[in-house]
Design a protein around this motif. Sequence first.
Motif, PDB file in Angstrom:
ATOM      1  N   SER A  45       0.822  -1.240   0.386  1.00  0.00           N
ATOM      2  CA  SER A  45       0.301  -0.376   0.083  1.00  0.00           C
ATOM      3  C   SER A  45       1.334   1.222   0.120  1.00  0.00           C
ATOM      4  CB  SER A  45      -0.502   0.324   1.395  1.00  0.00           C
ATOM      5  OG  SER A  45      -1.622   1.817   1.350  1.00  0.00           O
ATOM      6  N   GLY A  46       0.205   2.227  -0.451  1.00  0.00           N
ATOM      7  CA  GLY A  46       0.916   3.311  -0.235  1.00  0.00           C
ATOM      8  C   GLY A  46       0.762   4.099   0.058  1.00  0.00           C
ATOM      9  N   ALA A  47      -0.170   4.473   1.191  1.00  0.00           N
ATOM     10  CA  ALA A  47      -0.762   5.094   1.987  1.00  0.00           C
ATOM     11  C   ALA A  47       0.369   4.990   3.379  1.00  0.00           C
ATOM     12  CB  ALA A  47      -1.900   4.811   2.522  1.00  0.00           C
ATOM     13  N   PHE A  48       0.704   5.804   4.146  1.00  0.00           N
ATOM     14  CA  PHE A  48       1.533   5.689   5.110  1.00  0.00           C
ATOM     15  C   PHE A  48       0.500   7.052   6.434  1.00  0.00           C
ATOM     16  CE2 PHE A  48       4.488   7.109   8.619  1.00  0.00           C
ATOM     17  CZ  PHE A  48       5.182   6.354   9.091  1.00  0.00           C
ATOM     18  N   ASP A  53      -2.299   7.400  -0.829  1.00  0.00           N
ATOM     19  CA  ASP A  53      -1.564   7.638  -1.754  1.00  0.00           C
ATOM     20  C   ASP A  53       0.085   8.694  -2.071  1.00  0.00           C
ATOM     21  OD1 ASP A  53      -3.945   6.252  -3.090  1.00  0.00           O
ATOM     22  OD2 ASP A  53      -4.332   8.043  -2.630  1.00  0.00           O
ATOM     23  N   ILE A  54       0.764   8.194  -1.624  1.00  0.00           N
ATOM     24  CA  ILE A  54       1.803   8.388  -1.478  1.00  0.00           C
ATOM     25  C   ILE A  54       2.242   8.091  -2.406  1.00  0.00           C
ATOM     26  CG2 ILE A  54       4.134   8.941  -0.273  1.00  0.00           C
ATOM     27  CD1 ILE A  54       2.959   8.902   2.425  1.00  0.00           C
ATOM     28  N   CYS A  55       2.334   6.902  -2.443  1.00  0.00           N
ATOM     29  CA  CYS A  55       3.286   5.912  -3.297  1.00  0.00           C
ATOM     30  C   CYS A  55       1.972   5.143  -5.029  1.00  0.00           C
ATOM     31  CB  CYS A  55       4.420   5.574  -3.052  1.00  0.00           C
ATOM     32  SG  CYS A  55       5.564   6.063  -2.165  1.00  0.00           S
ATOM     33  N   GLY A  56       2.569   4.873  -5.553  1.00  0.00           N
ATOM     34  CA  GLY A  56       1.708   4.518  -6.717  1.00  0.00           C
ATOM     35  C   GLY A  56       1.900   4.189  -7.936  1.00  0.00           C
ATOM     36  N   PRO A  57       1.320   3.575  -8.331  1.00  0.00           N
ATOM     37  CA  PRO A  57       0.935   3.503  -9.981  1.00  0.00           C
ATOM     38  C   PRO A  57       0.527   4.999 -10.639  1.00  0.00           C
ATOM     39  CG  PRO A  57       0.069   1.789  -9.359  1.00  0.00           C
ATOM     40  CD  PRO A  57      -0.054   2.632  -8.273  1.00  0.00           C
ATOM     41  N   TRP A 103       9.799   0.715  -0.323  1.00  0.00           N
ATOM     42  CA  TRP A 103       8.646   0.250   0.312  1.00  0.00           C
ATOM     43  C   TRP A 103       7.679   0.950  -1.121  1.00  0.00           C
ATOM     44  CZ3 TRP A 103       5.723   4.568   1.574  1.00  0.00           C
ATOM     45  CH2 TRP A 103       3.739   4.615   1.676  1.00  0.00           C
ATOM     46  N   CYS A 104       7.748   2.651  -1.276  1.00  0.00           N
ATOM     47  CA  CYS A 104       7.472   3.469  -2.093  1.00  0.00           C
ATOM     48  C   CYS A 104       7.651   1.939  -3.349  1.00  0.00           C
ATOM     49  CB  CYS A 104       8.217   4.003  -2.412  1.00  0.00           C
ATOM     50  SG  CYS A 104       7.321   5.513  -3.451  1.00  0.00           S
ATOM     51  N   ASN A 105       8.842   1.520  -3.816  1.00  0.00           N
ATOM     52  CA  ASN A 105       8.974   0.943  -5.585  1.00  0.00           C
ATOM     53  C   ASN A 105       8.067  -0.174  -5.365  1.00  0.00           C
ATOM     54  OD1 ASN A 105      10.813   2.884  -5.967  1.00  0.00           O
ATOM     55  ND2 ASN A 105      12.517   1.845  -5.004  1.00  0.00           N
ATOM     56  N   ALA A 106       7.936  -0.711  -4.218  1.00  0.00           N
ATOM     57  CA  ALA A 106       7.189  -1.743  -4.015  1.00  0.00           C
ATOM     58  C   ALA A 106       5.406  -1.803  -3.726  1.00  0.00           C
ATOM     59  CB  ALA A 106       6.690  -2.430  -3.055  1.00  0.00           C
ATOM     60  N   ALA A 107       5.028  -0.444  -3.960  1.00  0.00           N
ATOM     61  CA  ALA A 107       3.820  -0.030  -3.875  1.00  0.00           C
ATOM     62  C   ALA A 107       3.755   1.024  -5.709  1.00  0.00           C
ATOM     63  CB  ALA A 107       3.118   1.471  -3.605  1.00  0.00           C
ATOM     64  N   GLY A 108       4.312   0.647  -6.292  1.00  0.00           N
ATOM     65  CA  GLY A 108       4.591   1.007  -7.603  1.00  0.00           C
ATOM     66  C   GLY A 108       5.149   2.438  -8.401  1.00  0.00           C
ATOM     67  N   GLY A 109       6.758   2.606  -7.322  1.00  0.00           N
ATOM     68  CA  GLY A 109       6.683   4.243  -7.713  1.00  0.00           C
ATOM     69  C   GLY A 109       6.470   5.303  -6.587  1.00  0.00           C
ATOM     70  N   ILE A 110       6.361   6.521  -7.265  1.00  0.00           N
ATOM     71  CA  ILE A 110       5.925   8.192  -7.317  1.00  0.00           C
ATOM     72  C   ILE A 110       5.519   8.218  -8.566  1.00  0.00           C
ATOM     73  CG2 ILE A 110       6.209  10.052  -6.220  1.00  0.00           C
ATOM     74  CD1 ILE A 110       9.317   9.182  -5.244  1.00  0.00           C
ATOM     75  N   ALA A 111       4.026   8.145  -8.859  1.00  0.00           N
ATOM     76  CA  ALA A 111       2.815   7.547  -9.870  1.00  0.00           C
ATOM     77  C   ALA A 111       4.153   7.506 -10.925  1.00  0.00           C
ATOM     78  CB  ALA A 111       3.252   9.865 -10.182  1.00  0.00           C
ATOM     79  N   GLY A 112       4.169   6.311 -10.354  1.00  0.00           N
ATOM     80  CA  GLY A 112       4.488   5.309 -11.918  1.00  0.00           C
ATOM     81  C   GLY A 112       6.333   5.233 -12.006  1.00  0.00           C
ATOM     82  N   GLN A 355      13.371  11.127  11.195  1.00  0.00           N
ATOM     83  CA  GLN A 355      13.394  12.762  10.667  1.00  0.00           C
ATOM     84  C   GLN A 355      13.730  11.662   9.479  1.00  0.00           C
ATOM     85  OE1 GLN A 355      14.993  15.582  14.154  1.00  0.00           O
ATOM     86  NE2 GLN A 355      16.130  15.061  12.148  1.00  0.00           N
ATOM     87  N   ALA A 356      14.488  11.272   8.761  1.00  0.00           N
ATOM     88  CA  ALA A 356      14.661  11.180   7.454  1.00  0.00           C
ATOM     89  C   ALA A 356      13.503  10.242   7.139  1.00  0.00           C
ATOM     90  CB  ALA A 356      16.094   9.915   7.616  1.00  0.00           C
ATOM     91  N   PHE A 357      12.890   9.479   7.768  1.00  0.00           N
ATOM     92  CA  PHE A 357      11.659   8.638   7.024  1.00  0.00           C
ATOM     93  C   PHE A 357      10.576  10.246   6.716  1.00  0.00           C
ATOM     94  CE2 PHE A 357       8.311   6.023   6.242  1.00  0.00           C
ATOM     95  CZ  PHE A 357       8.301   5.109   6.012  1.00  0.00           C
ATOM     96  N   SER A 358      10.465  10.884   7.426  1.00  0.00           N
ATOM     97  CA  SER A 358       9.806  12.045   7.382  1.00  0.00           C
ATOM     98  C   SER A 358       9.985  12.664   6.143  1.00  0.00           C
ATOM     99  CB  SER A 358       9.716  12.847   8.047  1.00  0.00           C
ATOM    100  OG  SER A 358       8.262  14.040   8.164  1.00  0.00           O
ATOM    101  N   SER A 359      11.409  12.807   5.934  1.00  0.00           N
ATOM    102  CA  SER A 359      11.773  13.753   4.093  1.00  0.00           C
ATOM    103  C   SER A 359      11.647  13.162   3.622  1.00  0.00           C
ATOM    104  CB  SER A 359      13.445  13.810   4.826  1.00  0.00           C
ATOM    105  OG  SER A 359      13.813  14.425   5.599  1.00  0.00           O
ATOM    106  N   TRP A 360      11.395  11.822   3.207  1.00  0.00           N
ATOM    107  CA  TRP A 360      10.955  11.309   2.022  1.00  0.00           C
ATOM    108  C   TRP A 360      10.014  11.289   1.990  1.00  0.00           C
ATOM    109  CZ3 TRP A 360      14.143   8.872  -1.542  1.00  0.00           C
ATOM    110  CH2 TRP A 360      15.442   8.542  -1.278  1.00  0.00           C
ATOM    111  N   ILE A 361       8.689  11.428   2.872  1.00  0.00           N
ATOM    112  CA  ILE A 361       7.435  11.040   2.962  1.00  0.00           C
ATOM    113  C   ILE A 361       6.803  12.479   2.182  1.00  0.00           C
ATOM    114  CG2 ILE A 361       5.131  11.294   3.404  1.00  0.00           C
ATOM    115  CD1 ILE A 361       6.302   9.218   5.552  1.00  0.00           C
ATOM    116  N   LEU A 362       8.064  13.660   2.521  1.00  0.00           N
ATOM    117  CA  LEU A 362       7.553  14.902   1.916  1.00  0.00           C
ATOM    118  C   LEU A 362       8.134  14.908   0.611  1.00  0.00           C
ATOM    119  CD1 LEU A 362       6.407  17.989   2.491  1.00  0.00           C
ATOM    120  CD2 LEU A 362       8.875  18.607   3.464  1.00  0.00           C
ATOM    121  N   PHE A 363       8.815  14.290  -0.011  1.00  0.00           N
ATOM    122  CA  PHE A 363       9.495  14.517  -0.749  1.00  0.00           C
ATOM    123  C   PHE A 363       8.512  13.436  -1.815  1.00  0.00           C
ATOM    124  CE2 PHE A 363      12.427  11.477  -4.086  1.00  0.00           C
ATOM    125  CZ  PHE A 363      13.251  13.576  -4.340  1.00  0.00           C
TER     126      PHE A 363
END
Length: 464
Positions: A45-48, A53-57, A103-112, A355-363
Amino acid sequence: MQSKFFVKTVICATALALVAAGCSRSDSGPENAGTTGGGNTPAASGAFGSLTDICGPGNAKGATARGVTDTEIRVGTVADPGFQGRPGLNQELFDSATVFTKWCNAAGGIAGREIKVDLLDAKLTEYRARILEACQNDFSLVGGGAVFDDVGQKDRLECLLPDIAGFVVSTQARGADLMVQVVPNPLDTLPVGDYKWLAEQFPDSVNKVGALTGSLPSTILVKDQAIEGAESQGMKVIYDAQYNAAGEPTWAPIAQTIKSKGIKGILWTGEPENLAKLEVGLADIGYKLDWIRADANHYDQKLQATGGGSIANTYVRSTVYPFEKASENPATQQYLDLYKEYLPSAKAKTYLGVQAFSSWILFARSVKACGNKVTAKCLLDESKRIGSTTWTGGGLHAAMNIRDQKSTECFSVLLANPKGFTLQDIDANDSIFNCTDGNILTLKGDYGKGTKLADVGKSISDLK
């Protein structure tokens, strides 16, 4: 003459004191050096936390910037785990990069688009070299941080490389352009809510406060800011001292001085191991302080591992939801679960890792919002729009003002004891945090300025 190893050890110990979530891990080597991303991981899932919908196809297209293609986006994460004087230094930055991208790539990446991460090991003294590499290959820096981040800021700005940082250390980086901090640490303000709380809890101590830090200019600056913050809340610092930044051969003399001066509270700027050794020294002479105030990098089991039963009355300011209460906070529990799933051998319970994980989510959310127009300008604009003034990383930490890069008014306090940490009653008004107006002090001292685009002959109009 001092050996090179000794000098490097001093340098590392100094850096550990510079940031609240600073160089907190050094118990393993650079397990993940290189490039990470991809793999045949099952769909996720791309939710956190509270964010969906943070990550996904998706169908994002276009080679719109350095490191961006139709199918992938290449970024860099900087840390210092290869430093021989302290193997594994800030390895958690690489670990969070690895966990998030898997995790993000498993969900489909960032908008694919698949994320490819260059794990850039600065090894303490090679930060500038890693920045120059990133300038050749990467769209942005994400979720990183390094001890000597001052030496590469001009190079980063010359190549117009954005940084959604995990943490920053130096004056040059803290106030730099093209920089977004998910836990802003500006040069001109200081959170003082916990100082106020300590003064209220221990009124008999306020006129007998001491301040201790390592004997190098960079840590002295942080200590001076702490003194200004404490004095703004009515405290009187009567003992201002420095210890050997690499640690004292024996802490007995400093402990004895604290006792002889009748010090009741200590403003400590340093790292968990040295603080623990000081507490052992105090226990050995039978002297107990009313309180020791430490920054968030002391939310670390190394404090207990080194100090054992001597750890007492040590109060740690924090802005993250505590791991001890993860079952009560979905984002913290999900963070721990993702580590268990994607990198089970890693040390998940680190302040800096959060803190780093939060940076990735924002990115990721910012890049997704850019769609087919992923550029450095869009990334920075969207990160401040999306982060706004209440960014929590989906619930990982207290609300942060990303838009204006201001210090947060919110804080919690953790009391360290020989067995771990316990959350204190601080009149919380936002979940576990106290976010009262007046918790931020505008500093009067001159603490320097950051590196600006103008310093390299550029302006924001050069950013595409």
